[in-house]
Design an enzyme around this catalytic site. Sequence first.
Site, mmCIF file in Angstrom:
data_model
loop_
_atom_site.group_PDB
_atom_site.id
_atom_site.type_symbol
_atom_site.label_atom_id
_atom_site.label_comp_id
_atom_site.label_asym_id
_atom_site.label_seq_id
_atom_site.Cartn_x
_atom_site.Cartn_y
_atom_site.Cartn_z
ATOM 1 C CG ASP A 35 -1.853 1.155 1.291
ATOM 2 O OD1 ASP A 35 -1.718 2.063 0.444
ATOM 3 O OD2 ASP A 35 -2.726 1.158 2.178
ATOM 4 C CE1 TYR A 98 6.314 4.122 -17.262
ATOM 5 C CE2 TYR A 98 6.092 3.049 -15.111
ATOM 6 C CZ TYR A 98 6.519 3.032 -16.429
ATOM 7 O OH TYR A 98 7.160 1.927 -16.913
ATOM 8 C CG ASP A 101 -0.969 14.928 -19.873
ATOM 9 O OD1 ASP A 101 -0.998 14.035 -19.005
ATOM 10 O OD2 ASP A 101 -1.982 15.276 -20.505
ATOM 11 C CE1 TYR A 124 -2.588 11.590 -11.372
ATOM 12 C CE2 TYR A 124 -2.644 13.111 -13.226
ATOM 13 C CZ TYR A 124 -2.306 11.882 -12.699
ATOM 14 O OH TYR A 124 -1.674 10.950 -13.487
ATOM 15 C CE LYS A 128 2.046 10.708 -11.412
ATOM 16 N NZ LYS A 128 2.291 9.287 -11.020
ATOM 17 C CD1 TRP A 149 -4.416 13.140 -22.175
ATOM 18 C CD2 TRP A 149 -5.561 13.014 -24.101
ATOM 19 N NE1 TRP A 149 -4.849 14.397 -22.498
ATOM 20 C CE2 TRP A 149 -5.550 14.359 -23.660
ATOM 21 C CE3 TRP A 149 -6.214 12.700 -25.288
ATOM 22 C CZ2 TRP A 149 -6.183 15.379 -24.382
ATOM 23 C CZ3 TRP A 149 -6.833 13.719 -26.001
ATOM 24 C CH2 TRP A 149 -6.825 15.039 -25.550
HETATM 25 N N1 NAP Z 1 -4.337 7.210 -16.773
HETATM 26 C C1 NAP Z 1 -3.873 8.254 -17.452
HETATM 27 O O1 NAP Z 1 -4.535 8.792 -18.342
HETATM 28 C C2 NAP Z 1 -2.490 8.799 -17.154
HETATM 29 C C3 NAP Z 1 -2.075 9.951 -17.821
HETATM 30 C C4 NAP Z 1 -0.798 10.450 -17.566
HETATM 31 C C5 NAP Z 1 0.034 9.799 -16.668
HETATM 32 N N2 NAP Z 1 -0.410 8.683 -16.028
HETATM 33 C C6 NAP Z 1 0.492 8.045 -15.059
HETATM 34 O O2 NAP Z 1 0.828 6.760 -15.553
HETATM 35 C C7 NAP Z 1 1.005 5.847 -14.456
HETATM 36 C C8 NAP Z 1 0.136 4.638 -14.665
HETATM 37 O O3 NAP Z 1 -1.227 5.048 -14.745
HETATM 38 P P1 NAP Z 1 -2.417 4.039 -15.052
HETATM 39 O O4 NAP Z 1 -3.280 4.676 -16.070
HETATM 40 O O5 NAP Z 1 -1.888 2.675 -15.277
HETATM 41 O O6 NAP Z 1 -3.173 4.107 -13.656
HETATM 42 P P2 NAP Z 1 -4.321 3.180 -13.099
HETATM 43 O O7 NAP Z 1 -4.850 2.276 -14.164
HETATM 44 O O8 NAP Z 1 -5.266 4.063 -12.357
HETATM 45 O O9 NAP Z 1 -3.534 2.256 -12.074
HETATM 46 C C9 NAP Z 1 -2.983 2.781 -10.910
HETATM 47 C C10 NAP Z 1 -2.735 1.641 -9.975
HETATM 48 O O10 NAP Z 1 -2.249 2.208 -8.755
HETATM 49 C C11 NAP Z 1 -2.854 1.501 -7.701
HETATM 50 N N3 NAP Z 1 -2.944 2.245 -6.466
HETATM 51 C C12 NAP Z 1 -3.688 3.336 -6.179
HETATM 52 N N4 NAP Z 1 -3.539 3.675 -4.900
HETATM 53 C C13 NAP Z 1 -2.671 2.782 -4.354
HETATM 54 C C14 NAP Z 1 -2.122 2.583 -3.077
HETATM 55 N N5 NAP Z 1 -2.437 3.363 -2.028
HETATM 56 N N6 NAP Z 1 -1.266 1.567 -2.887
HETATM 57 C C15 NAP Z 1 -0.944 0.734 -3.891
HETATM 58 N N7 NAP Z 1 -1.441 0.852 -5.134
HETATM 59 C C16 NAP Z 1 -2.298 1.864 -5.351
HETATM 60 C C17 NAP Z 1 -4.247 1.163 -8.190
HETATM 61 O O11 NAP Z 1 -4.720 0.092 -7.435
HETATM 62 P P3 NAP Z 1 -6.276 -0.238 -7.307
HETATM 63 O O12 NAP Z 1 -6.590 -0.933 -8.577
HETATM 64 O O13 NAP Z 1 -6.342 -1.077 -6.099
HETATM 65 O O14 NAP Z 1 -6.963 1.087 -7.161
HETATM 66 C C18 NAP Z 1 -3.983 0.815 -9.642
HETATM 67 O O15 NAP Z 1 -3.727 -0.554 -9.817
HETATM 68 C C19 NAP Z 1 0.694 6.652 -13.197
HETATM 69 O O16 NAP Z 1 1.881 7.147 -12.660
HETATM 70 C C20 NAP Z 1 -0.144 7.809 -13.704
HETATM 71 O O17 NAP Z 1 -0.027 8.945 -12.865
HETATM 72 C C21 NAP Z 1 -1.638 8.163 -16.268
#
Ligand code: NAP
Length: 303
Positions: A35, A98, A101, A124, A128, A149
């Site tokens: 966690d 990671y 944007d 957010y 980050k 995205w």
């Molecule tokens: N999604 C986007 O559009 C986007 C855009 C730009 C950058 N990013 C970055 O890219 C990276 C990957 O994003 P993603 O889209 O793969 O995100 P995601 O699908 O939301 O996955 C995030 C993961 O983090 C886990 N998490 C959240 N809180 C937690 C905690 N307290 N302890 C342990 N795990 C935890 C979540 O677990 P649960 O499933 O249990 O909630 C989930 O499995 C991140 O750094 C994000 O900031 C994402």
Amino acid sequence: MTILLLGKDGQVGWQLQRSLAPHGDVVACGRAECDLADPDGIRAVVRAVRPTLIVNASAYTAVDKAESEPELAAQINAHAPGVLAEEAKLLGALLVHYSTDYVYDGTKTAPYVESDPTAPQGVYGATKLAGEAAIRTVGGKSIIFRTSWVFGARGANFVKTILRLVRERDQLGVVNDQIGSPTPAALIATVTGNVLAMLRRGQRLESGENRLYHLAAANPVSWHAFACAVLAQARQTQGFELKCGPEAVRAISTAEYPTPARRPANSRLDCSRLEQDFDLRMPDWQPYLARMLQLLALKQHGY
Ligand SMILES: NC(=O)c1ccc[n+]([C@@H]2O[C@H](COP(=O)([O-])OP(=O)(O)OC[C@H]3O[C@@H](n4cnc5c(N)ncnc54)[C@H](OP(=O)(O)O)[C@@H]3O)[C@@H](O)[C@H]2O)c1
């Protein structure tokens, strides 16, 4: 090599399980095993696994909800990466992380380069950015990829939201004054794997070296154009229930669709640094979208 992957169940984490596997023994953790809101728990996991590489794909990604949960978002996005960096440094391990944007305010007219000033517009993005700073402050070996995205067959994302909405509605309004690159989770994982392969082959990081790269697919579009592409592609893919197609998607302004968090109007990321350093070329997102929809259609049919 022992690799500790955090966030194994997220969009990117799920794909990383595949792309990291050829590099060594992957110990993949989800929230249940590690966690990120619990710094002592993080330290205990890293000290038990003793990885040579830590890949952190977990994050608090609920952009609007973060506005009302700033402390939790900061624990996960800002403090936890610092703890990981400290533990990685103690082991001499590389940390791959990671970012987003949303660290930019979106007022630049050209694509952003890594040296551009940051000015997050919401909690957010601010948390980050603080996570990036925490990693740099520790001063171990790290690579941070800023992406945008993200979409993929697993997890929640814009593509799935649009497909859900058109099961119920015969028209939609989607904003057309925010531009960015939809980026497949699979591409992020593949590029991460390629970068690691090049680093292992000789392009090593010095101790204390922190690299920052933009990592996004080619062909930026507005959310409106992305939604239209999703529906046009879904129409060509058997198995989707569509009450409307791209012609029924109305272009609206951000002002017409208020959200708790403000988002950058320009999210375009210039990926030249990544492409040059690792001899890569960022591909278009559209073939990935087609594959994602084929996969979702197969799932719906129980295959
Ligand atoms: N999604 C986007 O559009 C986007 C855009 C730009 C950058 N990013 C970055 O890219 C990276 C990957 O994003 P993603 O889209 O793969 O995100 P995601 O699908 O939301 O996955 C995030 C993961 O983090 C886990 N998490 C959240 N809180 C937690 C905690 N307290 N302890 C342990 N795990 C935890 C979540 O677990 P649960 O499933 O249990 O909630 C989930 O499995 C991140 O750094 C994000 O900031 C994402």
